[in-house]
Design an enzyme around this catalytic site. Structure first.
Site, PDB file in Angstrom:
ATOM      1  N   ASN A 167       0.872  -1.183   0.000  1.00 40.71           N
ATOM      2  CA  ASN A 167       0.000   0.000   0.000  1.00 40.71           C
ATOM      3  C   ASN A 167       0.906   1.230   0.000  1.00 40.71           C
ATOM      4  O   ASN A 167       1.529   1.539   1.009  1.00 40.71           O
ATOM      5  CB  ASN A 167      -0.884  -0.058   1.265  1.00 40.71           C
ATOM      6  CG  ASN A 167      -1.686   1.211   1.463  1.00 40.71           C
ATOM      7  OD1 ASN A 167      -1.803   2.037   0.555  1.00 40.71           O
ATOM      8  ND2 ASN A 167      -2.243   1.367   2.666  1.00 40.71           N
ATOM      9  N   TRP A 168       0.990   1.875  -1.149  1.00 35.65           N
ATOM     10  CA  TRP A 168       1.928   3.007  -1.271  1.00 35.65           C
ATOM     11  C   TRP A 168       1.409   4.281  -0.608  1.00 35.65           C
ATOM     12  O   TRP A 168       2.134   5.280  -0.522  1.00 35.65           O
ATOM     13  CB  TRP A 168       2.233   3.280  -2.754  1.00 35.65           C
ATOM     14  CG  TRP A 168       3.041   2.200  -3.414  1.00 35.65           C
ATOM     15  CD1 TRP A 168       3.626   1.115  -2.807  1.00 35.65           C
ATOM     16  CD2 TRP A 168       3.350   2.099  -4.808  1.00 35.65           C
ATOM     17  NE1 TRP A 168       4.285   0.345  -3.744  1.00 35.65           N
ATOM     18  CE2 TRP A 168       4.125   0.929  -4.976  1.00 35.65           C
ATOM     19  CE3 TRP A 168       3.046   2.870  -5.929  1.00 35.65           C
ATOM     20  CZ2 TRP A 168       4.603   0.519  -6.231  1.00 35.65           C
ATOM     21  CZ3 TRP A 168       3.530   2.467  -7.175  1.00 35.65           C
ATOM     22  CH2 TRP A 168       4.299   1.313  -7.314  1.00 35.65           C
ATOM     23  N   LYS A 169       0.141   4.281  -0.221  1.00 32.95           N
ATOM     24  CA  LYS A 169      -0.461   5.477   0.404  1.00 32.95           C
ATOM     25  C   LYS A 169      -0.238   6.704  -0.500  1.00 32.95           C
ATOM     26  O   LYS A 169      -0.326   6.577  -1.718  1.00 32.95           O
ATOM     27  CB  LYS A 169       0.085   5.668   1.820  1.00 32.95           C
ATOM     28  CG  LYS A 169      -0.045   4.377   2.636  1.00 32.95           C
ATOM     29  CD  LYS A 169       0.216   4.538   4.093  1.00 32.95           C
ATOM     30  CE  LYS A 169       0.057   3.186   4.780  1.00 32.95           C
ATOM     31  NZ  LYS A 169       0.118   3.260   6.235  1.00 32.95           N
ATOM     32  N   HIS A 196      -9.550   1.338   4.970  1.00 40.20           N
ATOM     33  CA  HIS A 196      -8.219   1.389   5.572  1.00 40.20           C
ATOM     34  C   HIS A 196      -8.277   2.297   6.806  1.00 40.20           C
ATOM     35  O   HIS A 196      -9.030   3.277   6.828  1.00 40.20           O
ATOM     36  CB  HIS A 196      -7.201   1.925   4.560  1.00 40.20           C
ATOM     37  CG  HIS A 196      -5.805   1.861   5.085  1.00 40.20           C
ATOM     38  ND1 HIS A 196      -5.278   2.868   5.853  1.00 40.20           N
ATOM     39  CD2 HIS A 196      -4.863   0.901   5.004  1.00 40.20           C
ATOM     40  CE1 HIS A 196      -4.051   2.525   6.214  1.00 40.20           C
ATOM     41  NE2 HIS A 196      -3.775   1.331   5.710  1.00 40.20           N
ATOM     42  N   GLY A 213       2.824  -1.069   4.236  1.00 45.40           N
ATOM     43  CA  GLY A 213       2.909   0.323   3.807  1.00 45.40           C
ATOM     44  C   GLY A 213       4.359   0.725   3.590  1.00 45.40           C
ATOM     45  O   GLY A 213       4.947   0.491   2.530  1.00 45.40           O
ATOM     46  N   GLY A 214       4.960   1.307   4.621  1.00 47.10           N
ATOM     47  CA  GLY A 214       6.313   1.858   4.535  1.00 47.10           C
ATOM     48  C   GLY A 214       7.334   0.938   3.871  1.00 47.10           C
ATOM     49  O   GLY A 214       8.112   1.383   3.012  1.00 47.10           O
ATOM     50  N   GLU A 237      -6.537   4.614   7.830  1.00 53.19           N
ATOM     51  CA  GLU A 237      -6.350   6.053   7.589  1.00 53.19           C
ATOM     52  C   GLU A 237      -7.620   6.679   6.998  1.00 53.19           C
ATOM     53  O   GLU A 237      -7.914   7.841   7.251  1.00 53.19           O
ATOM     54  CB  GLU A 237      -5.121   6.284   6.702  1.00 53.19           C
ATOM     55  CG  GLU A 237      -3.845   6.121   7.527  1.00 53.19           C
ATOM     56  CD  GLU A 237      -2.690   5.468   6.806  1.00 53.19           C
ATOM     57  OE1 GLU A 237      -2.636   5.499   5.563  1.00 53.19           O
ATOM     58  OE2 GLU A 237      -1.821   4.893   7.501  1.00 53.19           O
ATOM     59  N   SER A 248       3.314  -2.175  10.298  1.00 50.31           N
ATOM     60  CA  SER A 248       4.763  -2.208  10.505  1.00 50.31           C
ATOM     61  C   SER A 248       5.421  -3.546  10.141  1.00 50.31           C
ATOM     62  O   SER A 248       6.381  -3.968  10.779  1.00 50.31           O
ATOM     63  CB  SER A 248       5.110  -1.816  11.945  1.00 50.31           C
ATOM     64  OG  SER A 248       4.673  -0.492  12.215  1.00 50.31           O
ATOM     65  N   GLU A 275      -5.500  -5.050  10.527  1.00 51.12           N
ATOM     66  CA  GLU A 275      -4.443  -4.071  10.772  1.00 51.12           C
ATOM     67  C   GLU A 275      -4.738  -3.319  12.061  1.00 51.12           C
ATOM     68  O   GLU A 275      -5.517  -2.352  12.054  1.00 51.12           O
ATOM     69  CB  GLU A 275      -4.388  -3.068   9.613  1.00 51.12           C
ATOM     70  CG  GLU A 275      -4.086  -3.704   8.273  1.00 51.12           C
ATOM     71  CD  GLU A 275      -3.496  -2.686   7.315  1.00 51.12           C
ATOM     72  OE1 GLU A 275      -2.366  -2.896   6.870  1.00 51.12           O
ATOM     73  OE2 GLU A 275      -4.142  -1.650   7.047  1.00 51.12           O
ATOM     74  N   GLY A 278       2.439   2.057  10.844  1.00 51.30           N
ATOM     75  CA  GLY A 278       3.401   3.149  10.694  1.00 51.30           C
ATOM     76  C   GLY A 278       4.088   3.547  11.992  1.00 51.30           C
ATOM     77  O   GLY A 278       4.717   4.590  12.078  1.00 51.30           O
TER      78      GLY A 278
HETATM   79  P1  PGA Z   1       2.793   0.257   7.581  1.00 55.67           P
HETATM   80  O1  PGA Z   1       1.321   0.450   6.931  1.00 55.67           O
HETATM   81  O2  PGA Z   1       3.316  -1.044   7.019  1.00 55.67           O
HETATM   82  O3  PGA Z   1       3.563   1.444   7.135  1.00 55.67           O
HETATM   83  O4  PGA Z   1       2.595   0.158   9.057  1.00 55.67           O
HETATM   84  C1  PGA Z   1       0.457  -0.630   6.736  1.00 55.67           C
HETATM   85  C2  PGA Z   1      -0.852  -0.155   6.168  1.00 55.67           C
HETATM   86  O5  PGA Z   1      -1.310   0.920   6.599  1.00 55.67           O
HETATM   87  O6  PGA Z   1      -1.455  -0.795   5.293  1.00 55.67           O
END
Ligand code: PGA
Length: 249
Positions: free
Chosen positions: A9-11, A96, A231-232, A98, A210, A166, A172
């Site tokens: 997930n590149w956000k 998600h 994500g990251g 966020e 994470s 999640e 994050g």
């Molecule tokens: P993260 O994000 O790996 O940066 O914690 C995961 C996500 O929000 O899908």
């Protein structure tokens, strides 16, 4: 080798120009084992570039990070299921954390988006998870069940849905659920999906929060996990290419 999904997930990162370079570096590492699927969730502006860049790689798919529930019209800034599909999406993230916590998306809206995803022939990847406060109050399963119920409870047909667990406090932040904690919630989600029979087997349940090169093997050693949503650690093409090749016991 058991089938596993590695979803990146590149956000709000990696535009179309960077995406081309990313995919070049990612595929330079060679093909991926066929039992493994790699899903990319780029920002909407890079979706078409990614869809074109992965064409011909059977086990690599692209998806959107969100959709609005109306198919088209005067909704400035939003993208719909049919528009995402036209740009090459096969999947879409829904709910998600966020979207829920930064943009204030409600359970009800998440449910409408799941319905819209099916209508557009996109496979939803429904994200669920509790906040730290909810976990500490012992409400993890109540929250996750409420989110599942709101998004899927009213469905009568059986379709493929992927659920991503999640925990909000792990996203994050560098903090993870322990592999055992993650597995326990995954078991409960699988049980819910089986008993409510609202989705078609095989149930795919991903873990996110994470996940990185250091902890992926340990998490994926839990057979309750069918993959990871990252994500990251999906933003660097070379280390993502390594992560999707993680040796799993
Ligand atoms: P993260 O994000 O790996 O940066 O914690 C995961 C996500 O929000 O899908």
């Amino acid at each position: 080798m058991r089938p596993l999904v590695f979803a990146g997930n590149w956000k709000m990162n990696v535009g179309p120009v960077e995406a081309r370079e990313y995919l070049r570096a990612f595929f330079a590492a060679g093909e991926i084992a066929l039992e493994r699927s790699v899903w990319f969730f780029p920002p909407a502006v890079a979706l078409e570039t990614v869809a074109q860049g992965i064409a011909g790689h059977r086990n690599v798919l692209a998806g959107s990070q969100d959709i609005y529930w109306e198919p088209k019209g005067a909704f400035t800034g939003a993208i719909s299921g049919p528009l995402a599909k036209q740009a090459g999406a096969r999947l879409t993230l829904i709910g998600h954390s966020e979207r829920r916590h930064v943009f204030g998306e409600t359970d009800e809206q998440t449910g409408k988006k799941v319905t819209a995803a099916f209508a557009a022939d996109l496979q939803p990847v429904l994200c669920v998870g509790e906040t730290l406060e909810q976990r500490e109050a012992g409400n993890t399963m109540a929250v996750v069940t409420r989110q599942l119920e709101a998004a899927l409870g009213k469905r009568d047909g059986k379709a493929r849905v992927t659920v991503a667990y999640e925990p909000v406090w792990a996203i994050g932040t560098g903090r993870n659920a322990t592999p055992q904690d993650a597995a326990e919630v995954h078991r409960a989600i699988r049980e819910w999906l089986k008993t409510r029979a609202v989705t078609a087997a095989p149930f795919v349940i991903l873990y996110g929060g994470s996940v990185n090169l250091k902890n992926a093997a340990e998490l994926l050693a839990q057979h309750e996990l069918d993959g990871v949503l990252v994500g990251g650690a999906s933003l660097d093409a070379r280390s993502w290419a390594q992560l999707v090749r993680t040796t799993v016991a």
